[in-house]
Motif scaffolding. Structure first.
Motif, short mmCIF file in Angstrom:
data_model
loop_
_atom_site.label_atom_id
_atom_site.label_comp_id
_atom_site.label_asym_id
_atom_site.label_seq_id
_atom_site.Cartn_x
_atom_site.Cartn_y
_atom_site.Cartn_z
N ARG A 1 16.38 2.07 1.38
CA ARG A 1 15.81 1.29 0.28
C ARG A 1 14.87 0.22 0.85
NH1 ARG A 1 18.89 -0.77 -5.21
NH2 ARG A 1 17.02 -1.58 -6.25
N HIS A 2 13.57 0.40 0.64
CA HIS A 2 12.58 -0.51 1.19
C HIS A 2 12.22 -1.64 0.24
CE1 HIS A 2 11.54 1.85 4.81
NE2 HIS A 2 11.81 2.91 4.05
N ASN A 3 12.44 -1.43 -1.06
CA ASN A 3 12.06 -2.44 -2.05
C ASN A 3 13.13 -2.52 -3.15
OD1 ASN A 3 9.23 -3.01 -1.06
ND2 ASN A 3 9.07 -0.82 -1.48
N VAL A 4 13.18 -3.66 -3.82
CA VAL A 4 14.12 -3.82 -4.92
C VAL A 4 13.70 -2.91 -6.08
CG1 VAL A 4 15.09 -5.44 -6.60
CG2 VAL A 4 14.69 -6.17 -4.24
N TYR A 5 12.39 -2.85 -6.32
CA TYR A 5 11.81 -1.92 -7.28
C TYR A 5 10.40 -1.59 -6.78
CZ TYR A 5 9.89 -6.35 -9.09
OH TYR A 5 9.26 -7.56 -9.19
N PRO A 6 9.79 -0.49 -7.21
CA PRO A 6 8.46 -0.13 -6.72
C PRO A 6 7.42 -1.22 -6.98
CG PRO A 6 9.47 1.74 -7.81
CD PRO A 6 10.36 0.56 -8.07
N HIS A 7 6.51 -1.42 -6.04
CA HIS A 7 5.50 -2.46 -6.17
C HIS A 7 4.65 -2.29 -7.42
CE1 HIS A 7 6.51 -3.85 -2.23
NE2 HIS A 7 6.00 -2.82 -1.60
N SER A 8 4.45 -1.04 -7.85
CA SER A 8 3.54 -0.79 -8.97
C SER A 8 4.17 -1.07 -10.33
CB SER A 8 3.06 0.67 -8.93
OG SER A 8 4.17 1.56 -8.97
N MET B 1 10.13 -7.32 -3.03
CA MET B 1 10.09 -7.16 -1.58
C MET B 1 11.45 -7.37 -0.94
SD MET B 1 7.71 -9.03 1.30
CE MET B 1 8.70 -10.49 1.53
N ILE B 2 11.77 -6.51 0.02
CA ILE B 2 12.94 -6.71 0.86
C ILE B 2 12.51 -7.26 2.21
CG2 ILE B 2 14.85 -5.59 2.08
CD1 ILE B 2 15.15 -3.71 -0.29
N VAL B 3 11.64 -6.54 2.91
CA VAL B 3 11.11 -7.03 4.19
C VAL B 3 9.67 -6.59 4.33
CG1 VAL B 3 11.97 -5.00 5.42
CG2 VAL B 3 11.44 -7.06 6.70
N SER B 4 8.84 -7.45 4.91
CA SER B 4 7.44 -7.13 5.13
C SER B 4 7.24 -6.55 6.53
CB SER B 4 6.58 -8.39 4.96
OG SER B 4 5.28 -8.17 5.45
#
Length: 339
Positions: A102-109, A251-254
């Motif tokens: 899981r890279h993000n809490v929700y999709p950036h879009s 965002m989780i981590v950049s």
């Protein structure tokens, strides 16, 4: 109880197998190659109707949750949701174990109410996997396990020069794909004329590029295109620090933070749960956290980093290949991938 040794030569499936412009995939595949043979997780159209046996010991899936949202409208895509749930159901048949990264809490879009709904759908989606990897310790709970984001490989040789850019002696860098969710424009709106920022990276959105160009005064060097690894490295190592403007809830981590750490360069960032966890758990000297954009500018003007070789070594060690390998091994052991 003593853990059993990991099975040698695991059959590992990975998605996406190729990811142009993002070294994360290649770096992680290199680490996973220490556990066995890596193959591409087969596309859905190739496996429908041909499920006859388990082909893999472990299947690892990245960014599949992006398909839950229509990138054009920012709303939930019913077709995308159904497709991904069908895909993981099939993957659970052809692989002994499955892992969702899981890279993000929700999709950036995602926009508006679709953000919360996407987050809840992803939480349900996680349960279809044997476990979930996250790259920030603040999210490690229940069936989520922390695995460090791997460092980026950097070449010690510098074959490019920033002299042609005629930059001032003190400048800051924003590096990576120039996308609207990263909020770069919000910093440029309030950037003082005596503070210089280099903004570099490809920008696939013409409208956002036009906005950045309209805000880029003499104190902004905008390089809206792919730049060589050598030039990127020199720009960053000579700078006063990397600047991270993205601090939304998704965002989780950049990856830019990890790239900066790979080079031993400090970071100025808006406070996020990951930044708070990083400063408390890993190192509090390499990252300065700001409450908002005005606070960020103040820190950029006033703060002078006092980073020791030990700070760099400790931080890079936390995200090293050896550290990532160790965390991956622990999760594989938990999944019973033993001899």
């Amino acid at each position: 109880m003593k853990m059993q040794p990991l099975k040698k030569n695991l059959r590992i499936a990975y998605f996406p197998f190729e990811n142009d412009g993002n070294r994360y995939t290649d770096n992680f595949k290199k680490i996973l190659s220490g556990f066995g043979d890596i193959a591409e997780a087969p596309p859905l159209k190739r496996i429908l109707g041909s499920i006859v046996q388990r082909r893999f010991d472990i299947l690892i899936l990245n960014w599949s949750d992006n398909n839950f949202v229509n990138a054009r409208t920012g709303r939930i895509s019913p077709f995308g949701v159904v497709k991904e749930f069908v895909r993981i159901a099939i993957y659970n048949v052809i692989s002994r174990r499955t892992i969702f990264v899981r890279h993000n809490v929700y999709p950036h879009s995602a926009v508006g109410k679709s953000r919360d709904l996407a987050g809840r759908i992803i939480a349900l989606y996680e349960k279809c996997f044997d476990l979930c990897w996250v790259h920030s310790g603040h999210l490690a709970e229940d069936n989520r396990f922390y695995v460090p984001h791997p460092l980026y490989e950097v070449d010690d040789a510098v074959a490019a020069s920033v002299a042609q850019l005629r930059l001032p002696s003190r400048y800051f860098v924003i590096f990576g794909r120039l996308l609207s969710y990263k909020n770069i424009d919000r910093l440029l709106e309030i950037l003082p004329p005596d503070m210089h920022v280099v903004v570099c990276g490809s920008c696939p959105d013409p409208d956002y590029l036009q906005r950045l160009q309209s805000l880029a005064g003499p104190n902004v060097t905008l390089i809206a295109e792919f730049i060589s690894d050598e030039l990127a490295r020199e720009l960053i190592v000579r700078s006063a620090g990397m600047v991270i403007c993205h601090a939304d809830d998704d965002m989780i981590v950049s990856g830019s933070i990890i790239y900066s750490i790979s080079l031993g360069v400090p970071v100025f960032a808006i406070e996020t749960p990951f930044i708070a966890w990083f400063r408390e758990t890993v190192n509090d000297n390499m990252v300065v956290a700001a409450g908002d954009f005005h606070d960020l500018v103040m820190h950029m003007r006033q703060h002078r980093f006092d980073i020791s070789a030990s700070d760099v070594a400790v931080t890079q060690g936390h995200f090293s290949d050896q550290s990532v390998h160790s965390h991956v091994a622990m999760t594989f052991e938990r999944l019973g991938l033993t001899q």
